[in-house]
Design an enzyme around this catalytic site. Sequence first.
Site, PDB file in Angstrom:
ATOM      1  N   ASP A 298       0.751  -1.391   0.098  1.00 62.81           N
ATOM      2  CA  ASP A 298       0.147   0.005  -0.203  1.00 62.81           C
ATOM      3  C   ASP A 298       0.855   1.237  -0.005  1.00 62.81           C
ATOM      4  O   ASP A 298       1.605   1.462   0.762  1.00 62.81           O
ATOM      5  CB  ASP A 298      -0.923   0.085   1.187  1.00 62.81           C
ATOM      6  CG  ASP A 298      -1.839   1.399   1.262  1.00 62.81           C
ATOM      7  OD1 ASP A 298      -2.945   1.127   0.884  1.00 62.81           O
ATOM      8  OD2 ASP A 298      -1.456   2.228   1.905  1.00 62.81           O
TER       9      ASP A 298
ATOM     10  N   TYR B  15       2.600   9.900  -0.417  1.00 56.35           N
ATOM     11  CA  TYR B  15       3.796   9.544   0.135  1.00 56.35           C
ATOM     12  C   TYR B  15       5.005   9.757  -0.252  1.00 56.35           C
ATOM     13  O   TYR B  15       6.181   9.653   0.190  1.00 56.35           O
ATOM     14  CB  TYR B  15       3.646   7.853   0.317  1.00 56.35           C
ATOM     15  CG  TYR B  15       2.460   7.455   1.120  1.00 56.35           C
ATOM     16  CD1 TYR B  15       1.489   8.417   1.845  1.00 56.35           C
ATOM     17  CD2 TYR B  15       2.249   6.121   1.303  1.00 56.35           C
ATOM     18  CE1 TYR B  15       0.331   7.643   2.592  1.00 56.35           C
ATOM     19  CE2 TYR B  15       0.980   5.582   1.641  1.00 56.35           C
ATOM     20  CZ  TYR B  15       0.121   6.430   2.315  1.00 56.35           C
ATOM     21  OH  TYR B  15      -0.995   5.967   3.028  1.00 56.35           O
TER      22      TYR B  15
ATOM     23  N   LYS C 126      -3.163   5.833  -4.394  1.00 62.67           N
ATOM     24  CA  LYS C 126      -4.512   6.683  -4.054  1.00 62.67           C
ATOM     25  C   LYS C 126      -4.296   8.115  -4.810  1.00 62.67           C
ATOM     26  O   LYS C 126      -3.100   8.440  -5.084  1.00 62.67           O
ATOM     27  CB  LYS C 126      -4.234   6.872  -2.592  1.00 62.67           C
ATOM     28  CG  LYS C 126      -4.306   5.678  -1.654  1.00 62.67           C
ATOM     29  CD  LYS C 126      -4.238   5.840  -0.309  1.00 62.67           C
ATOM     30  CE  LYS C 126      -3.742   4.628   0.533  1.00 62.67           C
ATOM     31  NZ  LYS C 126      -2.655   4.251   0.615  1.00 62.67           N
TER      32      LYS C 126
ATOM     33  N   HIS D 145      -8.022   9.265  -1.971  1.00 60.44           N
ATOM     34  CA  HIS D 145      -7.206   9.385  -0.600  1.00 60.44           C
ATOM     35  C   HIS D 145      -8.033   9.936   0.602  1.00 60.44           C
ATOM     36  O   HIS D 145      -8.110   9.476   1.566  1.00 60.44           O
ATOM     37  CB  HIS D 145      -5.863   9.767  -0.761  1.00 60.44           C
ATOM     38  CG  HIS D 145      -4.838   9.702   0.256  1.00 60.44           C
ATOM     39  ND1 HIS D 145      -3.450   9.550  -0.261  1.00 60.44           N
ATOM     40  CD2 HIS D 145      -4.762   9.246   1.475  1.00 60.44           C
ATOM     41  CE1 HIS D 145      -2.896   9.331   0.726  1.00 60.44           C
ATOM     42  NE2 HIS D 145      -3.677   9.017   1.826  1.00 60.44           N
TER      43      HIS D 145
END
Length: 334
Positions: free
Chosen positions: A50, A55, A84, A117
Amino acid sequence: METQCQRVKLNDGHFIPILGFGTYTPEEVPKSEALEVTRFAIEVGFRHIDSAHAYRNEEQVGQAIRSKIADGTVKREDIFYTSKLWSTSLQPELVQSALEKSLKSLQLDYVDLYLIHTPVPLKPGEEILPTGEDGKLILDSVDLRHTWEALEKCKDAGLTKSIGVSNFNHKQLEKILNKPGLKYKPVCNQVECHPYLNQSKLLEFCKSHDIVLVAYGALGAQRSSKWVNPNYPILLEDPVLCAIAKKHKQTPALVALRYQIQRGVVVLAKSYNKKRIRENIQVFDFELTPEDMETIDGDLPNLGIEPWCPILQADSLQSEIPEKPIFIFILTQL
């Protein structure tokens, strides 16, 4: 043990491994760490990975996946990869290009799951958190039903096999589910979920609509005063959890992960410690008793604490936040 043997069927017919490896890392951690630990996670048996555009490590995560495909450890179809769509790309015309950007970073042809997200739209642009001169976030106005239609087109185009949401409450899910002309239901809703925030009502709602709940922050809040009151109890030091762990000769972390699995919740285990990454795979080696499950649900506090995240603190959005978030783990780099 390869965790893909333990899978949950999604409402579109695909299967998701019930244990996943979360790749988020704080800003101060070198991105090269994401490469190393993701590669190691695949080596020890994780098949569900994931990550997210926000990120800012998809290049490294993709490199790790491709390296384990190249050395014969796995085939692409063995890996279930989640990305996401970030809040600055919720305008429908931006959705496909955002996914294509992630695919380019990953150097993969498709993702297995693509999520919205957060349900909070921000001003489009390159900044993760666009702010004005007053330092406040610049919000955008988007009908998420139109965003969802753009995700449906990405699925039809083969860019993602499944589509879902993250950090949605039941009202936001209902808006999608009740959308005229809905082609695909969300397959999942990824939210913060652990024994101190068990999301029982949201889990019940999701199950009633054949939507899988995916738990992040499953081992409790990160201990940073930026995000969590340091006076709040530490989940993995909870005496009830520790007593159950001692009875089963397991760690409190494994009990917290096993708790989710036995509820039918897909759980993400995030760690950059190789010893703990290897340990987390052992979640399939034992079972909690019905009494253990009742004790965790009944004797541990279910904390409802105001959201720390600046996106979710806007007064105009208080009716839109997920049920009782303690911290928004996916945003802890902010």
